[in-house]
Each structure stands twice: as structure tokens, then as C-alpha cells.
Design an enzyme around this catalytic site. Structure first.
Site, PDB file in Angstrom:
ATOM      1  CG  ASP A   1      -1.558   1.251   1.550  1.00  8.39           C
ATOM      2  OD1 ASP A   1      -2.236   1.757   0.643  1.00  8.39           O
ATOM      3  OD2 ASP A   1      -1.424   1.772   2.690  1.00  8.39           O
TER       4      ASP A   1
ATOM      5  CG  ASP B   1      -1.679   7.693   0.422  1.00  9.09           C
ATOM      6  OD1 ASP B   1      -0.732   8.480   0.311  1.00  9.09           O
ATOM      7  OD2 ASP B   1      -2.537   7.520  -0.464  1.00  9.09           O
TER       8      ASP B   1
END
Ligand code: XBP
Ligand code: MG
Length: 249
Positions: A8, A10
Site C-alpha cells: 500500500d 499512503d
């Protein structure tokens, strides 16, 4: 056997939300003549909604702020959201280029170890593609091409917690789910990866410090709870692989 990690972006690669996206949203509100201000606490609440455009819409619908633009006439809410989001993306690029946002050290070490061990690394994210490009160029200019594939939510039918972005990354890797692990911070992200059949290495972040059910392990040094006995904590890739082998045996 573990062959790839899907990261991922953020909250996982870097703490982009509080000092990056949030600040960029506020700058964009000012640019379009709105006096909205998302403080750190409010942004934490709004982060329950994945996706920047969806977050603005949720704020309009649930927090009912006055929409009085000083500059220009508002033709539609859709257009306003698109304008804010486009402006916000430009501000975000400027903030990232300013060098304030750093790669998180435990995740940087995990990445280095994965590449040394010959694992493939990929990205599955809700954020806009240009944000990923800008961030990788700034944080790891020499390794920015290491990630393949990079899948963003705009390329699939639904955002996390829907598994679509992980399923697409998995398909492009051409690997089985049991050969891949996701690296995630948020509950929506963990749920998306689990729903795609992946195991998850949890990397808690500032806005998502809490344990999430169903993860395989937590990466040490990512949050305040390393001593808590609520989850297996691994120091890095070597320990993660040892755990994997022990489970498989
Ligand atoms: C990230 C997001 C994104 C960013 C903002 O979630 O939800 O919306 O906050 O980026 P995750 P955009 O870490 O689970 O991928 O404004 O480009 O959407
Ligand atoms: Mg995240």
C-alpha cells in the site's frame, strides 16, 4: 513460498496523510475560495472514507459545510469536487517535492531486504497514480522502477475495502495468492487484501495505530504497540519468512 510483496502507499510507505494529503486538501479549498479547514482530528474521521474525491463528497453530504465560492460560479457538486481534487493533487506534488515526507525506516528496510532476496515488489493503492509517481521519485529515486505492477484504484471498479485493486495486482503478477503478502496500514486496506485471499503484514500508522483482525504479523517499529501481546511482531523479512515456513511445516 513467498515470492512477492504488494505495498500500500499512503500510511504504509510514508506518513502521507496528516502532513501531505490533508495539507493539500486545505490549500485546494482556499484556492477555490472555500473557507473549509480539515484539522488533524477531523481528517482522521474523514479518512474512514477511502479516496480523495469520495472524501470531499462525504464531507459535503455529512458535515454540510457552506458552499460559498468567492471565485467563479459552482456549476455542479461533481465539477466542484473535480476542481478541488485536481488542485489538491497539484499541491500534494509540491509538498512531496519539498522533501518533508520520508520513507518509513522499517518499511524501507523491508523493501531493501525483499529486493536483496529476489522477491518481486508491487503496489496496490487508492491514491491517484501521479501521487505514486511523485512520491517514488522523491523517496527512492534509484528504486522507483522496482515496483511492478503499480495498480491504482482508478483502474478498477471499486476502492478498498473492496479487493479489486489487490486482485488486479495479483493477476498482473501472475502469482497465486499464497505466494504473495500485502503490506498495509489501514483497516480498509487490510480488509481489501484479506478479501483477495492474501496474507497481510500490518504496518500501523499515525491515523491507523490499532490492531486489525486477521493479519499474519505486524512489522516492528511501525507503531506504539510493539510490546503488546495482541499480535505476532516480526523485525523484518527474515523473521517473516521463518514464520511462514513454520506455519507451512
Ligand atoms: C489512501 C486513500 C487516498 C488518499 C488521498 O488509502 O484513501 O484517498 O488519502 O489520495 P490507502 P487521493 O492507503 O488505503 O490506499 O486524493 O488521490 O485519493
Ligand atoms: Mg494506507
Amino acid at each position: 513460498m513467498l515470492k512477492a510483496l504488494i505495498f500500500d502507499v499512503d500510511g504504509t510507505l510514508a506518513e502521507t496523510e496528516r502532513d501531505g494529503h490533508r495539507v493539500a486538501f486545505n490549500a485546494a479549498f482556499r484556492d477555490v475560495g472555500l473557507d473549509w479547514e480539515w484539522d488533524e482530528q477531523l481528517y482522521g474521521e474523514l479518512l474512514r472514507v477511502p479516496g480523495g474525491r469520495e472524501r470531499i463528497r462525504h464531507y459535503i453530504e455529512h458535515y454540510a459545510p457552506p458552499i460559498e465560492c468567492e471565485f467563479g460560479e459552482i456549476r455542479s457538486i461533481d465539477r466542484l469536487i473535480a476542481d478541488i481534487h485536481g488542485t489538491k493533487t497539484a499541491h500534494y506534488a509540491g509538498l512531496v517535492a519539498g522533501g518533508q515526507i520520508k520513507l518509513r525506516p522499517p518499511v524501507a528496510e523491508l523493501l531493501r531486504a525483499a529486493r536483496r532476496a529476489g522477491l518481486r515488489v508491487a503496489i496496490a493503492t487508492t491514491t491517484t497514480r501521479s501521487n505514486v509517481t511523485t512520491l517514488l521519485e522523491q523517496l527512492m529515486p534509484k528504486a522507483r522502477d522496482a515496483f511492478s505492477p503499480i495498480v491504482t484504484a482508478d483502474e478498477v471498479a471499486a476502492k478498498k475495502p473492496n479487493p479489486a485493486v489487490y486482485l488486479e495486482a495479483l493477476a498482473r503478477l501472475g502469482l497465486d495468492a499464497d505466494e504473495v503478502m500485502a503490506v498495509e496500514d489501514s483497516e480498509a486496506g487490510v480488509r481489501a487484501a484479506l478479501a483477495a485471499g492474501l496474507r497481510v503484514l500490518h504496518t500501523p500508522s499515525a491515523y491507523f495505530p490499532q490492531r486489525v483482525d486477521g493479519v499474519t504479523a505486524r512489522l516492528a517499529g511501525c507503531g506504539p504497540n510493539d510490546d503488546a501481546a495482541d499480535c505476532l511482531v516480526v523485525a523484518g523479512l527474515a523473521e517473516l519468512r521463518a514464520v511462514e515456513q513454520a506455519i507451512a511445516a
